[in-house]
Write an enzyme that holds these catalytic residues in place. Structure first.
Site, PDB file in Angstrom:
ATOM      1  N   ASP A  86      44.341  24.655 -25.009  1.00  0.00           N
ATOM      2  CA  ASP A  86      45.110  24.054 -23.931  1.00  0.00           C
ATOM      3  C   ASP A  86      44.333  24.123 -22.629  1.00  0.00           C
ATOM      4  O   ASP A  86      43.961  25.205 -22.173  1.00  0.00           O
ATOM      5  CB  ASP A  86      46.443  24.796 -23.778  1.00  0.00           C
ATOM      6  CG  ASP A  86      47.313  24.167 -22.699  1.00  0.00           C
ATOM      7  OD1 ASP A  86      48.046  23.214 -23.015  1.00  0.00           O
ATOM      8  OD2 ASP A  86      47.235  24.620 -21.530  1.00  0.00           O
ATOM      9  N   LYS A  99      45.781  17.602 -19.312  1.00  0.00           N
ATOM     10  CA  LYS A  99      46.951  17.271 -18.503  1.00  0.00           C
ATOM     11  C   LYS A  99      46.562  16.409 -17.300  1.00  0.00           C
ATOM     12  O   LYS A  99      45.505  16.597 -16.706  1.00  0.00           O
ATOM     13  CB  LYS A  99      47.645  18.558 -18.007  1.00  0.00           C
ATOM     14  CG  LYS A  99      47.950  19.550 -19.130  1.00  0.00           C
ATOM     15  CD  LYS A  99      48.713  20.773 -18.643  1.00  0.00           C
ATOM     16  CE  LYS A  99      48.722  21.869 -19.693  1.00  0.00           C
ATOM     17  NZ  LYS A  99      47.548  22.758 -19.597  1.00  0.00           N
ATOM     18  N   HIS A 136      51.301  16.950 -15.971  1.00  0.00           N
ATOM     19  CA  HIS A 136      51.201  18.388 -15.684  1.00  0.00           C
ATOM     20  C   HIS A 136      52.406  18.937 -14.912  1.00  0.00           C
ATOM     21  O   HIS A 136      52.890  20.034 -15.193  1.00  0.00           O
ATOM     22  CB  HIS A 136      49.914  18.637 -14.877  1.00  0.00           C
ATOM     23  CG  HIS A 136      49.424  20.060 -14.940  1.00  0.00           C
ATOM     24  ND1 HIS A 136      48.096  20.396 -14.840  1.00  0.00           N
ATOM     25  CD2 HIS A 136      50.079  21.230 -15.099  1.00  0.00           C
ATOM     26  CE1 HIS A 136      47.963  21.717 -14.942  1.00  0.00           C
ATOM     27  NE2 HIS A 136      49.156  22.239 -15.089  1.00  0.00           N
ATOM     28  N   TYR A 141      42.297  22.658 -13.911  1.00  0.00           N
ATOM     29  CA  TYR A 141      41.580  23.930 -14.125  1.00  0.00           C
ATOM     30  C   TYR A 141      40.088  23.817 -13.798  1.00  0.00           C
ATOM     31  O   TYR A 141      39.407  24.826 -13.658  1.00  0.00           O
ATOM     32  CB  TYR A 141      41.739  24.425 -15.574  1.00  0.00           C
ATOM     33  CG  TYR A 141      43.156  24.552 -16.060  1.00  0.00           C
ATOM     34  CD1 TYR A 141      44.244  24.528 -15.166  1.00  0.00           C
ATOM     35  CD2 TYR A 141      43.443  24.681 -17.413  1.00  0.00           C
ATOM     36  CE1 TYR A 141      45.550  24.628 -15.630  1.00  0.00           C
ATOM     37  CE2 TYR A 141      44.746  24.790 -17.879  1.00  0.00           C
ATOM     38  CZ  TYR A 141      45.799  24.752 -16.984  1.00  0.00           C
ATOM     39  OH  TYR A 141      47.084  24.848 -17.446  1.00  0.00           O
TER      40      TYR A 141
END
Length: 323
Positions: A50, A84, A117, A55
């Site tokens: 994931d 996402k 997200h 990120y």
């Protein structure tokens, strides 16, 4: 236990492994650690990974996947990869380019799952966290149903196998489910979920619509300043959880992960520590009794570690609803 067999069927016919490896790390953690940790996770048996554009480590996570494919550890089709769509890309015309950017960073032809997200739109642009001169996040408004239609097109184009959402409340899910001309239902809703925030009502709602609940911060949470409430009690020190762990000769973390799997929740385990990554895989080596499950249900106290406060006051801020 063969992890590859532990899967849940999604409403579009694809399968998701019930245990996933979470790749988020605070900014101060070197990106190279994402590469090493993800490689190690695949080596010990994780097949569900994931990640997210936010990120800013998809390049490293992609390199890890590529190297494990190259050395014969896995085939691409054995990996279930989630990315996402971040809040700055919720305008329908930005959706496909955002996914294509993730794919390019990952060196992949497709992702297995692409999620919205967070339902609060931010000012579009390259800046992932656009702020005004006072340091306040610049928000935007978008019809999430239009964003959803753009995700459906990405699925039809083969860029993602499945599409879903994250951090949506039941009213926001309903809005998509009731959308005229809906082509694909969300396959999942990824939300914060752990014994202190067990999301029972949202879980029941999702199950009734054949939507899988995916749990993040399943072990409580890393305390990331700015995103986290620092004052909450530490989940893994909970006396009930610790007693059940002791009784089962397991760690409190494994009990918290096992709890989710037994209630039909897909659970993400986030760690960059090799010993703990290896330990988390052992969630399949034991079972909690109905009494244990009931006791863990009993420690719910609606504590949300990830308050995501920048969205408060926005009409789509998801956490103002009870569930």
């Amino acid at each position: 236990m063969d992890l590859k067999s532990q899967k849940v069927k999604l409403n579009d016919g694809h399968f998701i492994p019930v245990l996933g490896f979470g790749t988020y790390a605070p900014e101060e953690v070197p990106k190279s650690e994402a590469l090493e940790a993800t490689k190690f996770a695949i080596e010990v048996g994780f097949r569900h990974i994931d990640c997210a554009r936010l990120y800013q480590n998809e390049e490293q996570v992609g390199q890890a996947i590529q190297s494990k494919i190259a050395d014969g550890t896995v085939k691409r089709e054995e990996i279930f990869y989630t990315s996402k769509l971040w809040c700055t890309f919720l305008q329908p015309d930005l959706v496909r380019p955002a996914l294509e950017k993730s794919l390019k960073d990952l060196q992949l032809d497709y992702v297995d799952l692409y999620l919205i997200h967070f339902p609060v739109a931010m000012k579009p642009g390259e800046e992932l966290l656009p702020k005004d001169e006072n340091g306040k996040m610049i928000l935007d408004s978008v019809d999430l149903c239009c964003t959803w239609e753009a995700l459906e097109k990405c699925k039809d184009a083969g860029l993602t196998k499945s599409i879903g959402v994250s951090n949506f409340n039941h009213k926001q899910l309903e809005k998509i489910l009731n959308k005229p001309g809906l082509k694909y239902k969300p396959v999942c809703n990824q939300v914060e979920c752990h014994p202190y925030l067990n999301q029972r009502k949202l879980l029941d709602f999702c199950k009734s619509h054949d939507i899988v609940l995916v749990a993040y911060s399943a072990l409580g949470s890393q305390r990331v300043k700015g995103w986290m409430n620092q004052s909450h009690p530490v989940l893994l020190e909970d006396p009930v959880l610790c007693a059940i762990a002791k009784k089962n000769k397991q760690t409190p973390a494994l009990v918290a992960l096992r709890y989710q799997i037994q209630r039909g929740v897909v659970v993400l385990a986030k760690s960059y520590n090799k010993k703990r990554i290896k330990e988390n895989i052992q969630v399949f080596d034991f079972e909690l009794s109905p009494e244990d499950m009931k006791a863990i249900d009993g420690i719910n106290r609606n504590i949300r570690y990830n308050e995501i406060l920048f969205g408060v006051g926005h009409p789509e801020f998801p956490f103002s609803e009870e569930y």
